[in-house]
Write an enzyme that holds these catalytic residues in place. Structure first.
Site, PDB file in Angstrom:
ATOM      1  N   CYS A 229       2.626  -2.698  15.451  1.00 40.09           N
ATOM      2  CA  CYS A 229       2.506  -2.343  14.037  1.00 40.09           C
ATOM      3  C   CYS A 229       1.806  -3.466  13.276  1.00 40.09           C
ATOM      4  O   CYS A 229       2.173  -4.638  13.404  1.00 40.09           O
ATOM      5  CB  CYS A 229       3.909  -2.119  13.465  1.00 40.09           C
TER       6      CYS A 229
ATOM      7  N   CYS B  74       6.843  -7.201   6.633  1.00 39.83           N
ATOM      8  CA  CYS B  74       8.032  -6.706   7.321  1.00 39.83           C
ATOM      9  C   CYS B  74       8.516  -7.787   8.271  1.00 39.83           C
ATOM     10  O   CYS B  74       7.701  -8.489   8.881  1.00 39.83           O
ATOM     11  CB  CYS B  74       7.687  -5.436   8.112  1.00 39.83           C
TER      12      CYS B  74
ATOM     13  N   CYS C 175       0.315   1.847   8.401  1.00 40.70           N
ATOM     14  CA  CYS C 175       0.886   0.610   8.917  1.00 40.70           C
ATOM     15  C   CYS C 175       0.183  -0.686   8.562  1.00 40.70           C
ATOM     16  O   CYS C 175      -0.133  -1.498   9.425  1.00 40.70           O
ATOM     17  CB  CYS C 175       0.983   0.708  10.437  1.00 40.70           C
TER      18      CYS C 175
ATOM     19  N   CYS D 171       3.616   8.390   0.847  1.00 38.25           N
ATOM     20  CA  CYS D 171       4.207   7.437   1.790  1.00 38.25           C
ATOM     21  C   CYS D 171       4.269   6.090   1.077  1.00 38.25           C
ATOM     22  O   CYS D 171       3.239   5.558   0.665  1.00 38.25           O
ATOM     23  CB  CYS D 171       3.308   7.371   3.032  1.00 38.25           C
TER      24      CYS D 171
ATOM     25  N   CYS E  21       7.616  -5.582  15.144  1.00 41.53           N
ATOM     26  CA  CYS E  21       7.221  -4.649  16.206  1.00 41.53           C
ATOM     27  C   CYS E  21       5.757  -4.935  16.569  1.00 41.53           C
ATOM     28  O   CYS E  21       4.896  -4.945  15.690  1.00 41.53           O
ATOM     29  CB  CYS E  21       7.399  -3.199  15.750  1.00 41.53           C
TER      30      CYS E  21
ATOM     31  N   GLU F 162       0.816  -1.209   0.000  1.00 39.86           N
ATOM     32  CA  GLU F 162       0.000   0.000   0.000  1.00 39.86           C
ATOM     33  C   GLU F 162       0.852   1.263   0.000  1.00 39.86           C
ATOM     34  O   GLU F 162       2.006   1.246   0.422  1.00 39.86           O
ATOM     35  CB  GLU F 162      -0.946   0.001   1.195  1.00 39.86           C
TER      36      GLU F 162
HETATM   37  N1  SAH Z   1      10.146   0.047   9.254  1.00 47.40           N
HETATM   38  C1  SAH Z   1      10.274   1.479   9.261  1.00 47.40           C
HETATM   39  C2  SAH Z   1       9.151   2.189   8.531  1.00 47.40           C
HETATM   40  C3  SAH Z   1       7.812   1.771   8.987  1.00 47.40           C
HETATM   41  S1  SAH Z   1       6.463   2.638   9.490  1.00 47.40           S
HETATM   42  C4  SAH Z   1      10.329   1.962  10.683  1.00 47.40           C
HETATM   43  O1  SAH Z   1       9.973   1.211  11.571  1.00 47.40           O
HETATM   44  O2  SAH Z   1      10.751   3.100  10.911  1.00 47.40           O
HETATM   45  C5  SAH Z   1       6.721   4.270   9.910  1.00 47.40           C
HETATM   46  C6  SAH Z   1       6.476   4.588  11.378  1.00 47.40           C
HETATM   47  O3  SAH Z   1       5.171   4.227  11.819  1.00 47.40           O
HETATM   48  C7  SAH Z   1       7.455   3.870  12.296  1.00 47.40           C
HETATM   49  O4  SAH Z   1       7.980   4.791  13.219  1.00 47.40           O
HETATM   50  C8  SAH Z   1       6.567   2.879  12.985  1.00 47.40           C
HETATM   51  O5  SAH Z   1       7.099   2.478  14.220  1.00 47.40           O
HETATM   52  C9  SAH Z   1       5.274   3.655  13.111  1.00 47.40           C
HETATM   53  N2  SAH Z   1       4.109   2.826  13.417  1.00 47.40           N
HETATM   54  C10 SAH Z   1       3.901   1.523  13.116  1.00 47.40           C
HETATM   55  N3  SAH Z   1       2.728   1.103  13.583  1.00 47.40           N
HETATM   56  C11 SAH Z   1       2.148   2.148  14.204  1.00 47.40           C
HETATM   57  C12 SAH Z   1       0.918   2.336  14.900  1.00 47.40           C
HETATM   58  N4  SAH Z   1       0.039   1.346  15.010  1.00 47.40           N
HETATM   59  N5  SAH Z   1       0.648   3.559  15.412  1.00 47.40           N
HETATM   60  C13 SAH Z   1       1.541   4.574  15.261  1.00 47.40           C
HETATM   61  N6  SAH Z   1       2.714   4.461  14.628  1.00 47.40           N
HETATM   62  C14 SAH Z   1       3.026   3.264  14.110  1.00 47.40           C
END
Ligand code: SAH
Length: 359
Positions: A132, A125, A351, A118, A129, A105
């Site tokens: 996410c 991934c 995400c 974005c 985490c 996406e």
């Molecule tokens: N893998 C990379 C890019 C991914 S997403 C990274 O982790 O930086 C971009 C941002 O969105 C990251 O900071 C990630 O931690 C955050 N993110 C992921 N899931 C989220 C959620 N449910 N709520 C808020 N931020 C989130």
């Protein structure tokens, strides 16, 4: 300690056929020459592709040649499956299907002074985490440079149709960009090179966001690029960060901050710290103070992101007063901090939530 999938540039499984956007300038000229055509045709084709033109708009190329070149160098990489918008059409999320059926996406966000796309760098991934949505599903595969660039080109096409242009690119969609290093760097170069060789977006208008893969941050430092590095920190102490960003067990906070500030001292670019505010998990005043202590005096900006809860998760965003107190403490210690505007929450803007729903 859990075993972490720390594969850099994993095998080519599922990757699409070669595309113009996978190749650098020399590679494109060679590919055109290999078809028995003059190398300048590579520039003509590139100019059109990066501007978002479709083959029928490439009128300075004879029809037969146009067809031959685009069949060979412009295979369709991504097909839109679903598009949803909110904020009165100013935020548009697209779910794409790759040639092998992989779903990814991208999200287009139109603001008064800029338009940001974005993009995803991987399908799924491997960083796991727990807050996410993408992290829950695991890694399907890397995207090719062409598949990454194509998300930007599609956005550019949509913007051009409205008389605008894409001004910013953030690698904050699905995937860990630095775990798909070579293809992401190739994509960044195509996105930032001026026409006819690329999309022509300023390097300083590109953000690469990472969980903190230290060797890859060090490598990025040597690329001579001016992109903004964003580090997903989410906790100021290793004990908590080990659970929120599991890769922390491999490269703890001290090491990752050292690598990230190494990038800032080499490039002069301000480091962005991402910190999702999770109620009663990482939002305590003492954690704000510890974060401030680790960042004080550095060229840094903290982006606090209200958690966008994933379906079925027990976690929630921090209450506003808690968030405000966190910001206040950071600022009082002289650390720049803002709360990120949460575009597209109602369309699962962050995400991996749309493709999770589709799957
Ligand atoms: N893998 C990379 C890019 C991914 S997403 C990274 O982790 O930086 C971009 C941002 O969105 C990251 O900071 C990630 O931690 C955050 N993110 C992921 N899931 C989220 C959620 N449910 N709520 C808020 N931020 C989130």
């Amino acid at each position: 300690m859990t075993s972490l999938p720390l594969v850099f540039d994993a095998p080519k499984r599922g990757l699409p056929p070669r595309h113009l956007a996978d190749l650098d300038v020399a590679g494109r000229r060679e590919a055109v020459a290999a078809m028995g055509e003059k190398p300048f045709r590579a520039e003509q084709l590139s100019r059109h592709y990066f501007a978002g033109h479709l083959p029928e708009q490439m009128t300075d190329l004879p029809v037969a040649l146009r067809e031959r070149l685009s069949a060979d160098l412009l295979p369709t990489l991504l097909t839109p499956v679903r598009e949803i918008s909110c904020d009165e059409g100013e935020t548009v999320k697209t779910l794409w299907k790759g040639q092998d059926g992989t779903l990814v996406e991208s999200v287009l966000m139109r603001y008064a002074d800029r338009t940001t796309i974005c993009v995803s760098s991987q399908a799924g991934c491997g960083m796991a985490c727990p807050f996410c949505a993408t992290g829950q599903a695991g890694l399907t595969r890397n995207l090719s440079a062409g598949e990454i660039v194509d998300q930007v080109v599609a956005a550019q096409r949509a913007e051009a149709a409205r008389g605008g242009r894409v001004s910013n690119v953030v690698f904050m969609g699905m995937g860990e960009p630095l775990a798909n290093y070579n293809r992401v760097i190739g994509a960044v170069r195509r996105i930032t090179e001026a026409a006819p060789h690329g999309v022509g977006i300023g390097q300083r208008s590109v953000v690469v966001s990472t969980v903190g893969l230290v060797p890859a941050i060090r490598k990025l430092t040597e690329e001579g690029l001016q992109v903004t590095l964003a580090l997903s920190l989410h906790a100021p102490d290793d004990e908590l960060r080990n659970t929120l960003v599991p890769v922390n067990t491999r490269w703890p906070i001290r090491e990752v901050l050292e690598a990230a500030f190494g990038y800032t001292s080499r490039t002069g670019r301000r480091l962005s710290i991402e910190y999702a505010m999770i109620r009663d998990v990482n939002d305590q005043p003492w954690r704000a103070d510890l974060l401030a202590k680790r960042l004080a005096g550095k060229l840094v900006h903290v982006n606090l992101i209200p958690l966008n809860p994933t379906p079925g998760s027990e976690w929630d965003a921090s209450p506003k007063p808690v968030e405000q107190e966190f910001v206040r403490r950071l600022r009082a210690a002289g650390v720049n901090a803002t709360v990120r505007d949460t575009r597209g929450r109602e369309i699962a803007g962050a995400c991996g939530q749309l493709s999770a729903a589709e799957a």
